[in-house]
Design a protein around this motif. Structure first.
Motif, PDB file in Angstrom:
ATOM      1  N   PRO A 287       1.226  -1.299  -0.214  1.00 50.89           N
ATOM      2  CA  PRO A 287       0.094   0.040   0.056  1.00 50.89           C
ATOM      3  C   PRO A 287       0.590   1.313   0.060  1.00 50.89           C
ATOM      4  O   PRO A 287       2.140   0.905   0.874  1.00 50.89           O
ATOM      5  CB  PRO A 287      -0.929   0.063   1.691  1.00 50.89           C
ATOM      6  N   ASP A 288       0.168   2.269  -0.273  1.00 54.14           N
ATOM      7  CA  ASP A 288       1.602   3.821  -0.766  1.00 54.14           C
ATOM      8  C   ASP A 288       1.205   4.085   0.716  1.00 54.14           C
ATOM      9  O   ASP A 288       2.584   4.724   0.825  1.00 54.14           O
ATOM     10  CB  ASP A 288       0.069   4.704  -1.694  1.00 54.14           C
ATOM     11  N   ILE A 289       0.415   4.297   1.921  1.00 52.60           N
ATOM     12  CA  ILE A 289       0.894   4.334   2.670  1.00 52.60           C
ATOM     13  C   ILE A 289       1.627   3.785   3.447  1.00 52.60           C
ATOM     14  O   ILE A 289       2.573   4.513   4.205  1.00 52.60           O
ATOM     15  CB  ILE A 289      -0.409   4.482   3.509  1.00 52.60           C
ATOM     16  N   GLU A 290       1.963   2.377   3.685  1.00 49.31           N
ATOM     17  CA  GLU A 290       3.453   1.996   4.156  1.00 49.31           C
ATOM     18  C   GLU A 290       4.414   2.706   3.648  1.00 49.31           C
ATOM     19  O   GLU A 290       5.212   2.852   4.206  1.00 49.31           O
ATOM     20  CB  GLU A 290       2.830   0.823   4.161  1.00 49.31           C
ATOM     21  N   VAL A 291       4.111   2.252   2.353  1.00 50.83           N
ATOM     22  CA  VAL A 291       6.027   2.419   1.424  1.00 50.83           C
ATOM     23  C   VAL A 291       5.952   4.719   2.317  1.00 50.83           C
ATOM     24  O   VAL A 291       7.549   4.265   1.897  1.00 50.83           O
ATOM     25  CB  VAL A 291       5.314   3.140  -0.049  1.00 50.83           C
ATOM     26  N   VAL A 292       5.424   5.495   2.710  1.00 50.24           N
ATOM     27  CA  VAL A 292       5.553   6.239   2.797  1.00 50.24           C
ATOM     28  C   VAL A 292       6.062   6.085   4.029  1.00 50.24           C
ATOM     29  O   VAL A 292       7.404   6.390   4.217  1.00 50.24           O
ATOM     30  CB  VAL A 292       4.507   7.337   2.597  1.00 50.24           C
ATOM     31  N   ARG A 293       5.242   5.951   4.233  1.00 53.39           N
ATOM     32  CA  ARG A 293       5.924   5.547   6.187  1.00 53.39           C
ATOM     33  C   ARG A 293       7.561   5.562   6.367  1.00 53.39           C
ATOM     34  O   ARG A 293       8.203   6.133   6.950  1.00 53.39           O
ATOM     35  CB  ARG A 293       4.709   4.119   6.872  1.00 53.39           C
ATOM     36  N   ILE A 294       7.854   3.612   5.505  1.00 49.28           N
ATOM     37  CA  ILE A 294       9.039   3.603   5.917  1.00 49.28           C
ATOM     38  C   ILE A 294       9.996   4.315   5.306  1.00 49.28           C
ATOM     39  O   ILE A 294      10.919   4.530   5.871  1.00 49.28           O
ATOM     40  CB  ILE A 294       8.547   1.882   4.053  1.00 49.28           C
ATOM     41  N   LEU A 295       9.726   5.270   3.712  1.00 48.19           N
ATOM     42  CA  LEU A 295      10.852   6.245   3.214  1.00 48.19           C
ATOM     43  C   LEU A 295      11.111   6.978   4.422  1.00 48.19           C
ATOM     44  O   LEU A 295      12.343   7.123   4.963  1.00 48.19           O
ATOM     45  CB  LEU A 295      10.493   6.508   1.655  1.00 48.19           C
ATOM     46  N   TRP A 296      10.295   7.171   4.917  1.00 52.19           N
ATOM     47  CA  TRP A 296      11.104   8.486   6.165  1.00 52.19           C
ATOM     48  C   TRP A 296      11.546   7.652   7.464  1.00 52.19           C
ATOM     49  O   TRP A 296      12.301   8.549   8.095  1.00 52.19           O
ATOM     50  CB  TRP A 296       9.430   9.296   6.174  1.00 52.19           C
ATOM     51  N   ASP A 297      11.031   6.649   7.667  1.00 54.17           N
ATOM     52  CA  ASP A 297      12.329   5.903   8.699  1.00 54.17           C
ATOM     53  C   ASP A 297      12.729   5.828   8.408  1.00 54.17           C
ATOM     54  O   ASP A 297      14.388   5.423   8.734  1.00 54.17           O
ATOM     55  CB  ASP A 297      10.720   5.212   9.111  1.00 54.17           C
ATOM     56  N   VAL A 298      13.082   5.124   6.908  1.00 55.52           N
ATOM     57  CA  VAL A 298      14.955   4.977   6.918  1.00 55.52           C
ATOM     58  C   VAL A 298      15.432   6.004   6.601  1.00 55.52           C
ATOM     59  O   VAL A 298      16.752   5.878   6.850  1.00 55.52           O
ATOM     60  CB  VAL A 298      15.104   3.812   5.456  1.00 55.52           C
ATOM     61  N   ILE A 299      14.664   7.316   5.820  1.00 56.92           N
ATOM     62  CA  ILE A 299      15.532   8.077   5.698  1.00 56.92           C
ATOM     63  C   ILE A 299      16.024   9.354   7.305  1.00 56.92           C
ATOM     64  O   ILE A 299      16.984   9.274   7.049  1.00 56.92           O
ATOM     65  CB  ILE A 299      14.991   9.274   4.868  1.00 56.92           C
ATOM     66  N   MET A 300      14.708   8.923   8.177  1.00 57.95           N
ATOM     67  CA  MET A 300      15.681   9.744   9.321  1.00 57.95           C
ATOM     68  C   MET A 300      16.580   8.289   9.725  1.00 57.95           C
ATOM     69  O   MET A 300      17.766   9.329  10.606  1.00 57.95           O
ATOM     70  CB  MET A 300      14.397   9.945   9.299  1.00 57.95           C
ATOM     71  N   ASP A 301      16.597   7.093   9.716  1.00 49.45           N
ATOM     72  CA  ASP A 301      16.893   6.208  10.738  1.00 49.45           C
ATOM     73  C   ASP A 301      18.896   6.446  10.004  1.00 49.45           C
ATOM     74  O   ASP A 301      19.733   6.090  11.099  1.00 49.45           O
ATOM     75  CB  ASP A 301      17.144   5.426  10.722  1.00 49.45           C
ATOM     76  N   ALA A 302      18.831   7.094   8.947  1.00 51.27           N
ATOM     77  CA  ALA A 302      20.388   6.729   8.459  1.00 51.27           C
ATOM     78  C   ALA A 302      20.912   8.231   8.876  1.00 51.27           C
ATOM     79  O   ALA A 302      21.705   8.628   8.223  1.00 51.27           O
ATOM     80  CB  ALA A 302      20.711   7.199   6.785  1.00 51.27           C
ATOM     81  N   VAL A 303      19.812   9.166   9.640  1.00 45.87           N
ATOM     82  CA  VAL A 303      20.883  10.507   9.858  1.00 45.87           C
ATOM     83  C   VAL A 303      21.546  10.074  10.929  1.00 45.87           C
ATOM     84  O   VAL A 303      21.751   9.913  11.710  1.00 45.87           O
ATOM     85  CB  VAL A 303      19.569  11.509  10.144  1.00 45.87           C
ATOM     86  N   GLN A 304      23.527  10.764  10.697  1.00 48.94           N
ATOM     87  CA  GLN A 304      24.143  10.845  12.041  1.00 48.94           C
ATOM     88  C   GLN A 304      23.770  11.831  13.332  1.00 48.94           C
ATOM     89  O   GLN A 304      24.739  13.190  12.804  1.00 48.94           O
ATOM     90  CB  GLN A 304      25.468  10.907  11.041  1.00 48.94           C
ATOM     91  N   GLN A 312      23.532  21.510  15.653  1.00 49.13           N
ATOM     92  CA  GLN A 312      24.052  20.023  14.453  1.00 49.13           C
ATOM     93  C   GLN A 312      23.218  19.330  13.655  1.00 49.13           C
ATOM     94  O   GLN A 312      22.999  18.328  13.481  1.00 49.13           O
ATOM     95  CB  GLN A 312      25.582  18.534  15.294  1.00 49.13           C
ATOM     96  N   ASN A 313      22.471  18.308  15.588  1.00 48.53           N
ATOM     97  CA  ASN A 313      21.092  17.094  14.672  1.00 48.53           C
ATOM     98  C   ASN A 313      20.477  18.127  13.966  1.00 48.53           C
ATOM     99  O   ASN A 313      19.757  17.214  13.346  1.00 48.53           O
ATOM    100  CB  ASN A 313      20.330  17.525  15.765  1.00 48.53           C
ATOM    101  N   ALA A 314      19.585  19.470  14.360  1.00 44.84           N
ATOM    102  CA  ALA A 314      19.279  20.242  12.786  1.00 44.84           C
ATOM    103  C   ALA A 314      19.504  20.467  11.807  1.00 44.84           C
ATOM    104  O   ALA A 314      18.507  19.629  11.118  1.00 44.84           O
ATOM    105  CB  ALA A 314      18.592  21.762  13.798  1.00 44.84           C
ATOM    106  N   ASN A 315      20.256  20.169  10.931  1.00 44.78           N
ATOM    107  CA  ASN A 315      21.247  20.345  10.394  1.00 44.78           C
ATOM    108  C   ASN A 315      20.992  19.362   9.514  1.00 44.78           C
ATOM    109  O   ASN A 315      20.736  19.224   8.377  1.00 44.78           O
ATOM    110  CB  ASN A 315      23.028  21.485  10.410  1.00 44.78           C
TER     111      ASN A 315
END
Length: 411
Positions: A287-304, A312-315
């Motif tokens: 489902p598209d909704i699940e894809v959007v949720r996963i995309l956001w989770d993975v993108i933010m999980d990759a933040v250093q 620095q966290n904000a940047n």
């Protein structure tokens, strides 16, 4: 030497070791004695149990033989289920009707014996494992009786019987390939769920290490999601079908998240990532909704993240949003999906203290990158339904919303 002294033998006296002489195995005599108890009491299992308990029989030595008599009415030849020589009785599990009311007394009878002689559980395991590995040697009706017995054994919580001793022997390739295992496990599921919940069944499957491998009970030609649904729906096990669909869905999400995490962590080309995600969504029918949720989770999980340094966290977070905005934009293709993304940002900022103050900046960045439309942001601001931190976030976003409204009026 004096004439009165007796002559003695010189040298060392050798002591001989006494040996433990083991009595020869005589399973035939043990079997005949147990069978005679059955016959003397005309198969009345309560009376049989009382006489078994008081009998001076070597159960510790002939435990397997005892359960052969219980299941088949007599001894079986080593390594098979074929009857061996000797007496037999007609009150065995295999000889009774293939109905729970006919088989349940045998389960209760075994439970009584195990309470008095708990060491016999290992022998029960041995015999059940041997019989289940030899399903092809039983008639169809006999296999059904074994399935009903097994289900009732777990339903009655037969002392100490481990699920793995039941499920693992069934996974022999020749048994599965011949289509013998699927009817057995179907009868098992149906009988067990008469008195127990689906959650209880799943618990047993987990302990038997089968929760994620239900497809393994199917012959390879029928091993598909469609085949699973069709078979168990026809058998009246719709809750099991729904559970499996949910489980498979979770596996697909996990696989996609894992692959996407690798790509983002490695900094793959964004166009390649987009195509990869689209293909996975198509193949897994996500489902598209699940894809959007996963995309956001993975993108933010990759933040250093950098500890307590808020700036620095904000940047780092805003840089990540900007880097992967094109990926988000490719899948936030409607107002509904954009709203879901805002809710996802809202929840993460609410649950993660270091992101609490970043909500308005993240929303502004997503707007600047054309991921979120003005109408979506205004709708969330005025009518958003997720209460988690909403009051705080609405207040924080108010200056940006005022700016949007003023710009709209000027236009």
């Amino acid at each position: 030497m004096s004439s009165k002294e007796k002559p003695t033998l010189g040298g060392t006296r050798i002591k001989t070791r006494k040996r433990n002489i083991a009595a020869p195995l005589d399973p035939a005599a043990f079997s005949d004695a147990v069978i005679q108890i059955y016959l003397d009491n005309a198969g009345d299992l309560e009376l049989v149990a009382k006489n078994i308990e008081s009998a001076e029989l070597n159960f510790s030595r002939y435990g397997d033989t005892f359960f052969e008599v219980v299941f088949t009415g007599g001894r079986t030849q080593p390594g098979t289920i074929k009857p061996d020589e000797g007496e037999r009785h007609p009150y065995s599990i295999i000889e009774c009707e293939a109905k729970r009311e006919a088989i349940l007394p045998s389960v209760i009878y075994i439970q009584k014996i195990l309470r008095r002689k708990p060491f016999l559980i290992k022998n029960l395991e041995n015999v059940m494992r041997r019989f289940l590995q030899s399903l092809e040697l039983f008639e169809e009706n006999e296999r059904k009786k074994l399935a009903i017995f097994t289900a009732l054994a777990f339903s009655q919580k037969l002392s100490g019987l481990p699920p793995e001793s039941v499920f693992q022997p069934l996974l022999k390739d020749n048994l599965v390939g011949k289509g013998l295992v699927l009817p057995f496990i179907t009868d098992f599921f149906k009988e067990y769920l008469v008195d127990n919940s689906l959650e209880d069944l799943i618990s047993i499957l987990k302990r038997g290490k089968m929760e994620d491998n239900l497809m393994d009970f199917f012959p390879s030609a029928k091993r598909s999601a469609e085949g699973f649904s069709e078979h168990f729906t026809k058998a009246g096990l719709v809750p099991l079908v729904e559970y499996n669909e949910k489980k498979m869905f979770e596996v697909k999400l996990k696989d996609m998240k894992s692959a996407l995490t690798t790509q983002i962590t490695e900094g793959s080309d964004i166009s390649e990532v987009i195509e990869s995600v689209k293909q996975r969504v198509k193949d897994a029918k996500l489902p598209d909704i699940e894809v959007v949720r996963i995309l956001w989770d993975v993108i933010m999980d990759a933040v250093q993240w950098s500890g307590k340094n808020q700036q620095q966290n904000a940047n780092s977070a805003l840089r990540q949003v900007k880097t992967w905005a094109k990926l988000l934009n490719s899948f936030c293709t409607s107002g509904k999906l954009e709203l879901e993304l805002i809710y996802k940002v809202q929840m993460q900022c609410y649950e993660d203290a270091k992101l609490m103050k970043l909500f308005p900046e993240i929303v502004r960045s997503l707007y600047d990158q054309d991921v979120l439309a003005e109408d979506t942001i205004l709708y969330w601001f005025r009518k958003g339904t997720n209460p988690k931190g909403r009051q705080t976030f609405v207040k924080a976003l108010e200056p940006f919303v005022n700016w949007l409204e003023e710009a709209e009026e000027e236009e």
